[in-house]
Scaffold this active site. Structure first.
Site, PDB file in Angstrom:
ATOM      1  N   ILE A  97       0.834  -1.219   0.000  1.00  0.00           N
ATOM      2  CA  ILE A  97       0.000   0.000   0.000  1.00  0.00           C
ATOM      3  C   ILE A  97       0.860   1.257   0.000  1.00  0.00           C
ATOM      4  O   ILE A  97       1.938   1.280   0.594  1.00  0.00           O
ATOM      5  CB  ILE A  97      -0.972   0.005   1.227  1.00  0.00           C
ATOM      6  CG1 ILE A  97      -1.992   1.152   1.117  1.00  0.00           C
ATOM      7  CG2 ILE A  97      -0.229   0.049   2.545  1.00  0.00           C
ATOM      8  CD1 ILE A  97      -3.188   1.009   2.061  1.00  0.00           C
ATOM      9  N   ASP A  99       0.471   5.217   1.047  1.00  0.00           N
ATOM     10  CA  ASP A  99      -0.410   6.068   1.836  1.00  0.00           C
ATOM     11  C   ASP A  99       0.124   7.498   1.678  1.00  0.00           C
ATOM     12  O   ASP A  99      -0.130   8.153   0.661  1.00  0.00           O
ATOM     13  CB  ASP A  99      -0.321   5.523   3.268  1.00  0.00           C
ATOM     14  CG  ASP A  99      -1.307   6.119   4.234  1.00  0.00           C
ATOM     15  OD1 ASP A  99      -1.640   7.295   4.071  1.00  0.00           O
ATOM     16  OD2 ASP A  99      -1.739   5.433   5.172  1.00  0.00           O
ATOM     17  N   ASP A 155      -1.530  -4.975   8.308  1.00  0.00           N
ATOM     18  CA  ASP A 155      -1.816  -5.298   9.714  1.00  0.00           C
ATOM     19  C   ASP A 155      -2.436  -4.137  10.479  1.00  0.00           C
ATOM     20  O   ASP A 155      -2.399  -2.981  10.053  1.00  0.00           O
ATOM     21  CB  ASP A 155      -0.518  -5.664  10.426  1.00  0.00           C
ATOM     22  CG  ASP A 155       0.360  -4.428  10.680  1.00  0.00           C
ATOM     23  OD1 ASP A 155       0.600  -3.668   9.715  1.00  0.00           O
ATOM     24  OD2 ASP A 155       0.753  -4.201  11.830  1.00  0.00           O
TER      25      ASP A 155
HETATM   26  C1  PRP Z   1       2.947   0.209   5.579  1.00  0.00           C
HETATM   27  C2  PRP Z   1       2.954  -0.265   4.141  1.00  0.00           C
HETATM   28  C3  PRP Z   1       3.901   0.677   3.479  1.00  0.00           C
HETATM   29  C4  PRP Z   1       3.743   1.958   4.266  1.00  0.00           C
HETATM   30  C5  PRP Z   1       2.924   2.930   3.462  1.00  0.00           C
HETATM   31  O1  PRP Z   1       4.050  -0.344   6.213  1.00  0.00           O
HETATM   32  O2  PRP Z   1       3.368  -1.605   4.038  1.00  0.00           O
HETATM   33  O3  PRP Z   1       5.239   0.228   3.564  1.00  0.00           O
HETATM   34  O4  PRP Z   1       3.057   1.630   5.482  1.00  0.00           O
HETATM   35  O5  PRP Z   1       2.786   4.131   4.146  1.00  0.00           O
HETATM   36  P1  PRP Z   1       3.338   5.535   3.626  1.00  0.00           P
HETATM   37  O6  PRP Z   1       2.987   5.645   2.172  1.00  0.00           O
HETATM   38  O7  PRP Z   1       2.572   6.527   4.474  1.00  0.00           O
HETATM   39  O8  PRP Z   1       4.800   5.601   3.885  1.00  0.00           O
HETATM   40  P2  PRP Z   1       4.254  -0.328   7.796  1.00  0.00           P
HETATM   41  O9  PRP Z   1       5.106   0.834   8.190  1.00  0.00           O
HETATM   42  O10 PRP Z   1       2.912  -0.443   8.468  1.00  0.00           O
HETATM   43  O11 PRP Z   1       5.116  -1.631   8.022  1.00  0.00           O
HETATM   44  P3  PRP Z   1       4.788  -3.154   7.646  1.00  0.00           P
HETATM   45  O12 PRP Z   1       4.813  -3.253   6.135  1.00  0.00           O
HETATM   46  O13 PRP Z   1       5.910  -3.903   8.282  1.00  0.00           O
HETATM   47  O14 PRP Z   1       3.430  -3.488   8.213  1.00  0.00           O
END
Ligand code: PRP
Length: 176
Positions: A97, A99, A155
């Protein structure tokens, strides 16, 4: 806690197949290196490559953001880097994703510094309303609204990654 389905397993499977076809058209003779971003990107990467019937390689990197996913972040920390040399490679970053865009921006910038032959991004979910920094997205699975999403690798406090569909967590209820 109620979890409402946003994208069903069947829709996910179909879209992953379509993305794999697009990727195949662009990379079938290029032996690309697909780099999955841990943790969230593991499920998408593994489904995607099961639909790629041409030579390619995979590797992983792991990053973490400071703060929680519900508040604005911006600082991204490297936990594990890819050891595969990127020079002379066609690199495709695989993420679950986008964000704010901070995570992908950082990864994209860092990987491009290693001067690969090409570098593109394939992201399964694009939460476009939340974008703070611009990132070039070459392949996108679904554009999604600004809800807290779990499942298919995503998650909430390390829970729900295993869900086969993408679900919305009700933010009011999750704190109760
Ligand atoms: C989530 C996702 C991306 C990031 C996106 O990772 O997997 O890497 O957030 O967000 P952004 O565009 O605002 O930077 P997370 O930090 O939750 O870690 P994870 O993948 O280990 O769950």
């Amino acid at each position: 806690m109620k979890l409402k389905i946003l994208i069903k397993e069947k829709e996910i499977k179909n879209r992953v197949k379509e993305l794999a076809e697009e990727i195949k058209k662009d990379y079938k003779d290029k032996n690309p290196l697909l780099i999955g971003i841990l943790k969230g990107g593991f499920m998408f990467l593994s489904d995607l490559i099961r639909n790629l019937n041409f030579p390619h390689e995979i590797d992983f990197i792991r990053v973490a953001s400071y703060g929680s996913r519900t508040v604005s972040r911006g600082k991204v920390r490297w936990i594990m880097k890819s050891k595969t040399p990127l020079k002379q490679r066609h690199v495709l970053i695989i993420e679950d994703i986008v964000d704010t865009g901070y995570t992908l921006k950082k990864i994209y910038t860092q990987l491009k510094r290693q001067k690969p032959l090409s570098c593109r991004i394939c992201v399964f979910l694009d939460k476009f309303d939340r974008r703070k920094v611009k990132v070039p997205l070459h392949y996108v699975g679904f554009k999604v609204p600004d809800f807290f999403l779990v499942g298919y690798g995503l998650d909430f406090n390390e829970k729900f990654r295993y869900l086969k569909d993408i679900r919305i967590i009700d933010m009011e209820e999750k704190n109760g």
